[in-house]
Design an enzyme around this catalytic site. Structure first.
Site, mmCIF file in Angstrom:
data_model
loop_
_atom_site.group_PDB
_atom_site.id
_atom_site.type_symbol
_atom_site.label_atom_id
_atom_site.label_comp_id
_atom_site.label_asym_id
_atom_site.label_seq_id
_atom_site.Cartn_x
_atom_site.Cartn_y
_atom_site.Cartn_z
ATOM 1 N N HIS A 1 -0.416 -8.759 0.668
ATOM 2 C CA HIS A 1 -1.327 -7.830 -0.177
ATOM 3 C C HIS A 1 -1.239 -8.365 -1.476
ATOM 4 O O HIS A 1 -0.033 -8.516 -2.135
ATOM 5 C CB HIS A 1 -0.445 -6.038 -0.158
ATOM 6 C CG HIS A 1 -1.262 -5.353 -1.247
ATOM 7 N ND1 HIS A 1 -1.705 -3.973 -0.468
ATOM 8 C CD2 HIS A 1 -1.894 -5.268 -2.303
ATOM 9 C CE1 HIS A 1 -2.452 -3.267 -1.574
ATOM 10 N NE2 HIS A 1 -2.298 -4.068 -2.616
ATOM 11 N N CYS B 1 0.872 -1.167 0.053
ATOM 12 C CA CYS B 1 -0.006 -0.147 0.133
ATOM 13 C C CYS B 1 0.803 1.232 -0.090
ATOM 14 O O CYS B 1 0.505 2.192 -0.641
ATOM 15 C CB CYS B 1 -1.032 0.099 1.177
ATOM 16 S SG CYS B 1 -2.343 -1.086 0.901
ATOM 17 N N HIS C 1 -0.758 -9.828 -4.959
ATOM 18 C CA HIS C 1 0.017 -9.313 -5.967
ATOM 19 C C HIS C 1 0.383 -10.470 -6.923
ATOM 20 O O HIS C 1 0.526 -11.690 -6.811
ATOM 21 C CB HIS C 1 1.362 -8.809 -5.535
ATOM 22 C CG HIS C 1 2.138 -9.952 -4.444
ATOM 23 N ND1 HIS C 1 1.886 -9.946 -3.126
ATOM 24 C CD2 HIS C 1 3.238 -10.666 -4.816
ATOM 25 C CE1 HIS C 1 2.438 -10.888 -2.737
ATOM 26 N NE2 HIS C 1 3.387 -11.322 -3.496
ATOM 27 N N HIS D 1 -6.242 -2.700 -0.938
ATOM 28 C CA HIS D 1 -5.911 -3.626 -0.064
ATOM 29 C C HIS D 1 -6.858 -4.945 0.019
ATOM 30 O O HIS D 1 -7.708 -4.776 0.485
ATOM 31 C CB HIS D 1 -5.654 -3.079 1.340
ATOM 32 C CG HIS D 1 -4.693 -4.158 2.002
ATOM 33 N ND1 HIS D 1 -3.384 -4.179 2.071
ATOM 34 C CD2 HIS D 1 -5.270 -5.154 2.921
ATOM 35 C CE1 HIS D 1 -3.008 -5.240 2.718
ATOM 36 N NE2 HIS D 1 -3.994 -5.584 3.421
ATOM 37 N N ASN E 1 0.983 -16.212 -5.241
ATOM 38 C CA ASN E 1 1.081 -17.062 -4.126
ATOM 39 C C ASN E 1 0.119 -16.597 -2.888
ATOM 40 O O ASN E 1 -0.405 -15.288 -2.855
ATOM 41 C CB ASN E 1 2.471 -16.854 -3.249
ATOM 42 C CG ASN E 1 3.777 -16.985 -4.436
ATOM 43 O OD1 ASN E 1 3.382 -18.130 -5.150
ATOM 44 N ND2 ASN E 1 4.803 -16.209 -4.467
HETATM 45 P P1 AMP Z 1 5.452 -13.144 -2.121
HETATM 46 O O1 AMP Z 1 6.225 -14.061 -1.733
HETATM 47 O O2 AMP Z 1 4.428 -13.944 -3.280
HETATM 48 O O3 AMP Z 1 4.366 -12.537 -1.421
HETATM 49 O O4 AMP Z 1 6.251 -12.160 -3.080
HETATM 50 C C1 AMP Z 1 6.702 -10.867 -2.502
HETATM 51 C C2 AMP Z 1 7.488 -10.193 -3.205
HETATM 52 O O5 AMP Z 1 7.726 -8.935 -2.709
HETATM 53 C C3 AMP Z 1 9.141 -10.887 -3.146
HETATM 54 O O6 AMP Z 1 9.295 -11.487 -4.598
HETATM 55 C C4 AMP Z 1 9.919 -9.802 -2.941
HETATM 56 O O7 AMP Z 1 10.959 -9.850 -3.295
HETATM 57 C C5 AMP Z 1 9.257 -8.658 -3.206
HETATM 58 N N1 AMP Z 1 9.473 -7.420 -2.579
HETATM 59 C C6 AMP Z 1 9.268 -7.331 -0.934
HETATM 60 N N2 AMP Z 1 9.417 -6.051 -0.902
HETATM 61 C C7 AMP Z 1 9.549 -5.104 -1.735
HETATM 62 C C8 AMP Z 1 10.197 -3.844 -2.185
HETATM 63 N N3 AMP Z 1 9.961 -2.968 -1.054
HETATM 64 N N4 AMP Z 1 10.023 -3.549 -3.632
HETATM 65 C C9 AMP Z 1 9.954 -4.519 -4.463
HETATM 66 N N5 AMP Z 1 9.654 -5.799 -4.397
HETATM 67 C C10 AMP Z 1 9.697 -6.279 -3.022
#
Ligand code: AMP
Length: 114
Positions: free
Chosen positions: A98, A7, A100, A46, A87
């Site tokens: 959140h 967010c 994605h 969100h 995931n």
């Molecule tokens: P998940 O494991 O599906 O929740 O993926 C979360 C993803 O967010 C991971 O691939 C992280 O590398 C990515 N991530 C976490 N923090 C950041 C950030 N500040 N900027 C860009 N990607 C991020």
């Protein structure tokens, strides 16, 4: 959501490498890319995870997929192929609460999904 990192990224409070934004969606490069193209596509609204969606959200989720396909075209990975993944929950490998979409491409991805 106050304490949600995505967010904050969508609101511009935390910097990111933005690749797309409109009124509903924000897309940015993953900070730890798993492939030459690794873009995260999030709804600005969100939702912690897939379980929070209901039927009224089908249009939004379809739109997120549409954006993923459009970005794949822009990243020039459309021809060779790519993967879109979501995931959900701890055993699904979800680290950020959140919703994605991961857009991955630019190398041959393994057939393994887990
Ligand atoms: P998940 O494991 O599906 O929740 O993926 C979360 C993803 O967010 C991971 O691939 C992280 O590398 C990515 N991530 C976490 N923090 C950041 C950030 N500040 N900027 C860009 N990607 C991020």
């Amino acid at each position: 959501m106050e304490n949600c990192i995505f967010c904050k990224i969508a609101a511009g409070i935390i910097p990111s490498s933005k690749v797309f934004e409109d009124d509903r969606v924000f897309a940015f490069r993953d900070i730890h890319p798993q492939a030459p193209t690794h873009v995260l596509i999030i709804p600005k609204k969100h939702y912690a995870d897939l379980a929070e969606l209901d039927l009224r959200d089908q249009q939004l989720m379809g739109y997120l997929l549409h954006v993923a396909v459009k970005l794949a075209r822009g990243e020039a990975i459309e021809q060779k192929g790519y993967r879109v993944a979501i995931n959900c929950g701890p055993e699904g490998g979800q680290m950020v609460q959140h919703i994605h979409l991961h857009l991955l491409g630019g190398r041959e991805l393994t057939g393994e999904l887990g």
